[in-house]
Design a protein around this motif. Structure first.
Motif, short mmCIF file in Angstrom:
data_model
loop_
_atom_site.label_atom_id
_atom_site.label_comp_id
_atom_site.label_asym_id
_atom_site.label_seq_id
_atom_site.Cartn_x
_atom_site.Cartn_y
_atom_site.Cartn_z
N ASP A 88 5.66 -2.39 -3.00
CA ASP A 88 6.98 -2.23 -3.60
C ASP A 88 6.90 -1.52 -4.96
OD1 ASP A 88 8.15 -3.41 -1.44
OD2 ASP A 88 8.53 -5.35 -2.37
N SER A 89 5.67 -1.29 -5.46
CA SER A 89 5.53 -0.50 -6.70
C SER A 89 5.88 0.97 -6.46
CB SER A 89 4.09 -0.61 -7.24
OG SER A 89 3.18 -0.05 -6.30
N ASN A 90 5.80 1.39 -5.16
CA ASN A 90 6.22 2.73 -4.74
C ASN A 90 5.45 3.84 -5.46
OD1 ASN A 90 7.78 4.40 -3.12
ND2 ASN A 90 9.44 4.61 -4.63
N SER A 91 4.15 3.61 -5.70
CA SER A 91 3.33 4.60 -6.40
C SER A 91 2.81 5.64 -5.42
CB SER A 91 2.15 3.90 -7.08
OG SER A 91 1.28 4.85 -7.64
N ARG A 92 3.04 6.93 -5.73
CA ARG A 92 2.53 8.00 -4.88
C ARG A 92 1.14 8.45 -5.34
NH1 ARG A 92 7.71 11.98 -3.60
NH2 ARG A 92 9.18 10.32 -2.96
N ASP A 93 0.69 7.90 -6.44
CA ASP A 93 -0.61 8.29 -6.97
C ASP A 93 -1.72 7.32 -6.57
OD1 ASP A 93 0.61 10.39 -8.34
OD2 ASP A 93 1.08 9.10 -10.06
N THR A 94 -1.31 6.12 -6.17
CA THR A 94 -2.31 5.09 -5.88
C THR A 94 -2.03 4.49 -4.50
OG1 THR A 94 -2.45 4.55 -8.24
CG2 THR A 94 -3.37 2.96 -6.66
N GLU A 95 -3.12 4.43 -3.73
CA GLU A 95 -3.01 3.74 -2.43
C GLU A 95 -3.19 2.24 -2.65
OE1 GLU A 95 -5.74 3.05 1.49
OE2 GLU A 95 -5.48 5.15 0.88
N THR A 96 -2.33 1.46 -2.04
CA THR A 96 -2.41 -0.01 -2.15
C THR A 96 -2.04 -0.62 -0.79
OG1 THR A 96 -1.74 -1.93 -3.47
CG2 THR A 96 -0.04 -0.29 -2.96
N SER A 97 -2.01 -1.94 -0.74
CA SER A 97 -1.70 -2.60 0.54
C SER A 97 -1.25 -4.04 0.29
CB SER A 97 -2.92 -2.61 1.47
OG SER A 97 -3.97 -3.38 0.90
N ASP A 98 -0.60 -4.56 1.30
CA ASP A 98 -0.22 -5.98 1.33
C ASP A 98 -0.68 -6.54 2.68
OD1 ASP A 98 1.49 -6.57 -1.15
OD2 ASP A 98 2.45 -4.74 -0.37
N GLU A 99 -1.38 -7.65 2.63
CA GLU A 99 -1.96 -8.19 3.86
C GLU A 99 -2.14 -9.70 3.75
OE1 GLU A 99 -6.33 -7.20 4.15
OE2 GLU A 99 -5.75 -5.96 2.40
N GLY A 100 -2.36 -10.31 4.91
CA GLY A 100 -2.57 -11.75 4.95
C GLY A 100 -2.25 -12.29 6.35
#
Length: 350
Positions: free
Chosen positions: A300-312
């Motif tokens: 939800d940070s919506n950053s186009r410069d950094t790849e991220t993820s949400d998992e669980g």
């Protein structure tokens, strides 16, 4: 010649002459004494005359007795006629009674015929029910045999790591047929059910929310899956969304860009790892460790410069397994998203 006492004419002549016999000695009576001139030509013995009179008397007695007999016979016949009339009356009464009984029997026979039809119908229904019970019993015996042959889950199998592989289980033989699963004996005894979207999948280029849809198809029926879940103490399913400039829930004007669907098709509003199951929360929101502290999910940070993820892991047994995935916000340049959904894993016994 007979004595005067023995001569029957004696008494007759005495009555006609009015004389008495003296010492039983009288003169022989002659026809002259009674005014009849005796001739040799008309002379008839007196004994024959008296005999004729006696015969006439006997004949009269016979006639009288005959009349009495006829009267007695007539009386007897009258009595018989009266008795016969009584018997006929009684017979008529008995005949009427018999007719009434026959009518009652006829009525009862008609009722018995209806009862017989009803009993026959009920008998046929009972036979059908008996056959159904026999079929159910046969099926139950078959399922009991399945229970003895197939374990309810992998937790009932004594195996080590090298024994991991495909097994046939039967969590509820009364409702579902046995089905194959993967048993993992590496750490704990895990019963694993896989689906057709096990690998990571990149979402199609689309910008509206929930524009990308993925339907999940498992290799067993939903009834069989639910039977396993209910037989297990815990179940879980891993879910992950990897993103670059793509929102998961909130941000950039979106209120819910993505969702996962429960087994009944409900759109869920939390992500894997959010144990509180609060709306629009991910695991980092639970631990307050998201890349943007003002957000509840990393994507939800919506950053186009950094790849991220949400998992669980999703762990609610009442909503598992996941039946679909929907994503959006991946239509502009620099917006990318990839989703992963693991198999359903169940452990323990319930």
């Amino acid at each position: 010649m007979s004595s005067p006492e023995q001569d029957p004419v004696y008494e007759v002549m005495k009555n006609h002459s009015g004389r008495k016999a003296d010492n039983h000695t009288v003169q022989n009576p002659t026809y002259e004494n009674v005014g009849i001139k005796e001739t040799s030509k008309d002379k008839v013995p007196c004994s024959w005359l008296m005999l004729s009179i006696l015969l006439l008397a006997v004949l009269g007695l016979l006639v009288a007795f005959s009349s009495l007999g006829i009267s007695a016979s007539s009386f007897h016949k009258g009595e018989q006629a009266e008795n016969t009339a009584i018997d006929l009356q009684r017979l008529k009464h008995d005949t009427n009674k018999t007719a009434e009984k026959l009518q009652i029997l006829n009525y009862e026979a008609t009722g018995n015929e209806e009862n017989l039809k009803t009993l026959k119908l009920e008998s046929n229904e009972t036979a059908d029910e008996l056959q159904m019970l026999k079929n159910e019993l046969a099926e139950m015996k078959s399922r009991i045999a399945i229970i003895l042959k197939h374990p309810p889950s992998c937790d009932y199998i004594n195996g080590i790591t090298s024994d991991s592989g495909t097994y046939v289980i039967s969590p509820d033989p009364l409702t579902v047929f046995p089905f194959p699963v993967f048993c993992n004996f590496t750490n704990e005894k895990e019963t694993i059910i896989e689906h057709d979207s096990m690998n990571e999948i990149q979402i199609t280029s689309c910008d509206p929310e929930k524009c990308h849809e993925r339907h999940i198809r498992y290799n067993v029926t939903m009834e069989q899956i639910v039977a396993l879940i209910q037989r297990s103490s815990e179940c879980r399913q891993y879910i992950k969304y990897r993103c670059i400039g793509s929102i998961l829930f909130e941000g950039g004007g979106y209120t819910q860009s993505a969702t996962w669907l429960s087994r009944d098709g409900s759109h869920m509003k939390y992500w894997g790892g959010a144990t509180s199951q609060r709306n629009f929360y991910c695991a980092c929101g639970e631990t307050e460790s998201c890349v943007d502290s003002n957000k509840k999910c990393n994507c939800d940070s919506n950053s186009r410069d950094t790849e991220t993820s949400d998992e669980g892991f999703l762990t609610d047994k009442d909503t598992l397994p996941v039946t679909g995935l929907q994503f959006g916000d991946a239509g502009d340049a620099g917006e990318y998203g990839w989703h992963t959904l693991g198999p359903l894993v169940c452990t323990g016994r319930n």
